[in-house]
Design an enzyme around this catalytic site. Structure first.
Site, PDB file in Angstrom:
ATOM      1  N   PRO A  64       0.653   0.755  -1.154  1.00 28.06           N
ATOM      2  CA  PRO A  64       0.322   1.261  -2.491  1.00 28.06           C
ATOM      3  C   PRO A  64      -1.162   1.584  -2.665  1.00 28.06           C
ATOM      4  O   PRO A  64      -1.535   2.253  -3.634  1.00 28.06           O
ATOM      5  CB  PRO A  64       0.750   0.113  -3.411  1.00 28.06           C
ATOM      6  CG  PRO A  64       0.628  -1.113  -2.562  1.00 28.06           C
ATOM      7  CD  PRO A  64       0.995  -0.678  -1.170  1.00 28.06           C
ATOM      8  N   SER A 120       2.624   6.505   3.373  1.00 32.48           N
ATOM      9  CA  SER A 120       1.227   6.080   3.365  1.00 32.48           C
ATOM     10  C   SER A 120       0.427   7.146   4.080  1.00 32.48           C
ATOM     11  O   SER A 120       0.932   8.235   4.379  1.00 32.48           O
ATOM     12  CB  SER A 120       1.094   4.718   4.077  1.00 32.48           C
ATOM     13  OG  SER A 120      -0.260   4.321   4.159  1.00 32.48           O
ATOM     14  N   ASP A 122      -2.130   7.733   7.644  1.00 31.97           N
ATOM     15  CA  ASP A 122      -1.905   7.437   9.060  1.00 31.97           C
ATOM     16  C   ASP A 122      -2.234   5.989   9.413  1.00 31.97           C
ATOM     17  O   ASP A 122      -1.781   5.477  10.436  1.00 31.97           O
ATOM     18  CB  ASP A 122      -2.739   8.386   9.923  1.00 31.97           C
ATOM     19  CG  ASP A 122      -2.285   9.830   9.772  1.00 31.97           C
ATOM     20  OD1 ASP A 122      -1.059  10.065   9.782  1.00 31.97           O
ATOM     21  OD2 ASP A 122      -3.148  10.719   9.642  1.00 31.97           O
ATOM     22  N   ARG A 230     -12.484  13.965  -0.312  1.00 29.62           N
ATOM     23  CA  ARG A 230     -13.605  13.133   0.130  1.00 29.62           C
ATOM     24  C   ARG A 230     -14.190  13.647   1.440  1.00 29.62           C
ATOM     25  O   ARG A 230     -15.397  13.567   1.659  1.00 29.62           O
ATOM     26  CB  ARG A 230     -13.144  11.690   0.293  1.00 29.62           C
ATOM     27  CG  ARG A 230     -12.383  11.408   1.572  1.00 29.62           C
ATOM     28  CD  ARG A 230     -11.832  10.007   1.644  1.00 29.62           C
ATOM     29  NE  ARG A 230     -11.901   9.499   3.001  1.00 29.62           N
ATOM     30  CZ  ARG A 230     -11.034   8.659   3.529  1.00 29.62           C
ATOM     31  NH1 ARG A 230     -10.012   8.227   2.811  1.00 29.62           N
ATOM     32  NH2 ARG A 230     -11.178   8.235   4.767  1.00 29.62           N
TER      33      ARG A 230
END
Length: 497
Positions: A64, A120, A122, A230
């Site tokens: 999460p 998720s 990697d 980012r």
């Protein structure tokens, strides 16, 4: 809605299409039967492709906190709908700490699951593979079928699989990847085994790197709430203050591989857009969604937002007679069907274990020696057929997939099972202007920039000669120091359509 249902059934029953849009995939039992009654869209003559055992449940691992922190929301709002309508049994585990997945997979009874799906980035898949590596039965455990649904910042493997299959990943990454799990075909994927002088072993599925790209990846962690944006921000910062790393890079080159890349988009003869303008009725559907989930934590229970869906937009593209297009790669023209058959021929070499849901290919002494024959001990002299480059480097980055993130195509010709480590080098004498072109051209065009080299290898060694730096494996930091690696061809198993 009827038109949408018919379109979905047409697609899932094996017709050649590319689907774009923002819809969750409401399949229904009639469509789900297509998975059992119809062969793969590209079957190997005389033999169907291997699939997971649908009588067993999938283990779904969700981080999460990955990337912008939306992985659990992705499961609730999109993936649960797809799995529920496809009647795909699954058990959900939401990770609570670092290495939670590693500790779980290291001891869990794999025989109760048909495979494991990661929602998720990697990083969680890195944990999973290295948990499998720590098992006593690791030789066969690393062949446990694994699926990936993007929920993090990098999402390199999910993007690479879509690139390999010619799917429109960026239009709807979650849907494209979720459909791979529903189809449940098992395709071979190369893994890479890494070793340090101290004897520590690490299993990798994506990349090994030091220099500019690794610095951007790790130092931008402070901006992880921005997702993949980012990387762009930090790339500008790092380019303004370039670092150079003195290192010795040794490798065993794979002969006869073309690293040039030129891709032309096929001309589409027909395009049709179907839009569903009807609002979906959300009442009474929650129980049906979760009927296929064996165990869902209380924190993962679906709410009304699970069906808070926008109008569906599906764009269908195909040629006049369902024929396959040809894509020009380098100086070769590769038929897409031959690429699929190559993958399936590799699959035919594997046999399914009795009583097991995953494919077993035991690694005997002879096979293990074959896998390690290219790696000398650190204190031994390198074999005569190895090459060594000692220099200052701006980038040293080895990738075994085409993409290292959703929009960064490091090795355009790479496929998940080509048996190659694609070693990218940017020397320290590259001009700042060329480094900027490199950063702006990470879609395949970067290979035409002076000072950028892409070398196909199957084993390599990197010995940093600077006191500090950032060394990454699959985007995760490992201790700075010498490391060597070799390919394990086809030892991984990935879920595809």
């Amino acid at each position: 809605m009827m038109e949408m249902s018919l379109l979905l059934e047409y697609l899932l029953c094996g017709h050649e299409m590319n689907v774009l849009g923002d819809w969750p995939g409401l399949f229904g039992s009639r469509v789900f039967r297509c998975f059992h009654s119809k062969p793969s869209p590209h079957p190997t003559p005389g033999q169907e492709r291997q699939q997971i055992d649908r009588h067993k449940k999938l283990l779904v691992l969700i981080n999460p906190n990955s990337g912008p922190g939306k992985a659990l929301q992705i499961y609730k709002k999109q993936v649960a709908a797809v799995f529920g309508e496809a009647e795909l049994q699954h058990e959900v585990v939401v990770t609570e700490r670092a290495n939670h997945a590693l500790d779980l997979i290291r001891t869990v009874d794999l025989n109760q699951y048909s495979g494991c799906v990661i929602i998720s980035g990697d990083g969680l898949l890195y944990e999973l593979y290295n948990g499998l590596l720590q098992r006593p039965d690791w030789e066969q455990a690393i062949q446990f079928p694994v699926g990936i649904i993007p929920g993090g910042s990098g999402n390199g493997l999910a993007s690479s699989i879509a690139h390999w299959q010619g799917e429109p990943y960026l239009a709807n990454p979650v849907l494209v990847s979720a459909l791979n799990q529903v189809y449940g075909h098992v395709s071979p994927m190369d893994l890479v085994l890494m070793q340090t002088p101290e004897g520590k072993k690490t299993l990798s599925f994506l990349s090994l790197g030091l220099g500019l790209l690794s610095d951007i990846d790790i130092e931008s962690e402070r901006l992880r709430s921005l997702g993949e944006t980012r990387f762009v921000i930090w790339a500008v910062a790092r380019w303004a203050n370039l670092r150079k790393y003195k290192a010795s890079v040794s490798f065993h080159r794979v002969k006869g591989k073309n690293t040039n890349f030129h891709k032309t988009r096929p001309v589409l003869e027909r395009s049709q857009t179907v839009e569903d303008e009807q609002a979906m009725n959300t009442s009474g559907n929650h129980e049906r969604l979760l009927r296929s989930s064996s165990t869902v934590p209380e924190s993962s229970q679906l709410s009304n937002s699970s069906f808070d869906l926008t109008s569906s937009l599906v764009k269908v593209e195909c040629d006049p007679a369902g024929q396959l297009h040809e894509i020009e790669v380098g100086q070769e023209v590769v038929d897409q069907r031959s690429q699929v058959n190559h993958c399936q021929e590799a699959e035919e070499n594997h046999t399914e274990t009795n009583g097991n849901s995953y494919i077993r290919r035991g690694m005997g002494e002879e096979e293990e020696q074959e896998d390690n024959r290219l790696l000398p001990e650190f204190l031994e002299a390198l074999p005569d057929d190895w090459e060594t480059i000692e220099d200052n480097f701006t980038v040293v980055y080895a990738s075994y997939q085409s993409h290292i993130s959703s929009d960064v195509t490091l090795a355009p010709n790479a496929t998940p099972n080509d048996g190659i480590i694609w070693l990218l080098l940017v020397r320290g004498n590259a001009t700042k202007a060329n480094v900027l072109k490199f950063l702006l051209g990470l879609d395949g065009s970067h290979l035409n920039i002076p000072g950028v080299e892409l070398i196909p290898v199957d084993a390599m060694r990197v010995v940093p000669n600077t006191t500090k730096g950032t060394l990454t494996v699959d985007g995760e930091v490992i201790p700075w120091g010498p490391i060597q690696a070799n390919i394990l061809p086809g030892k991984g198993k990935i879920l595809t359509r």
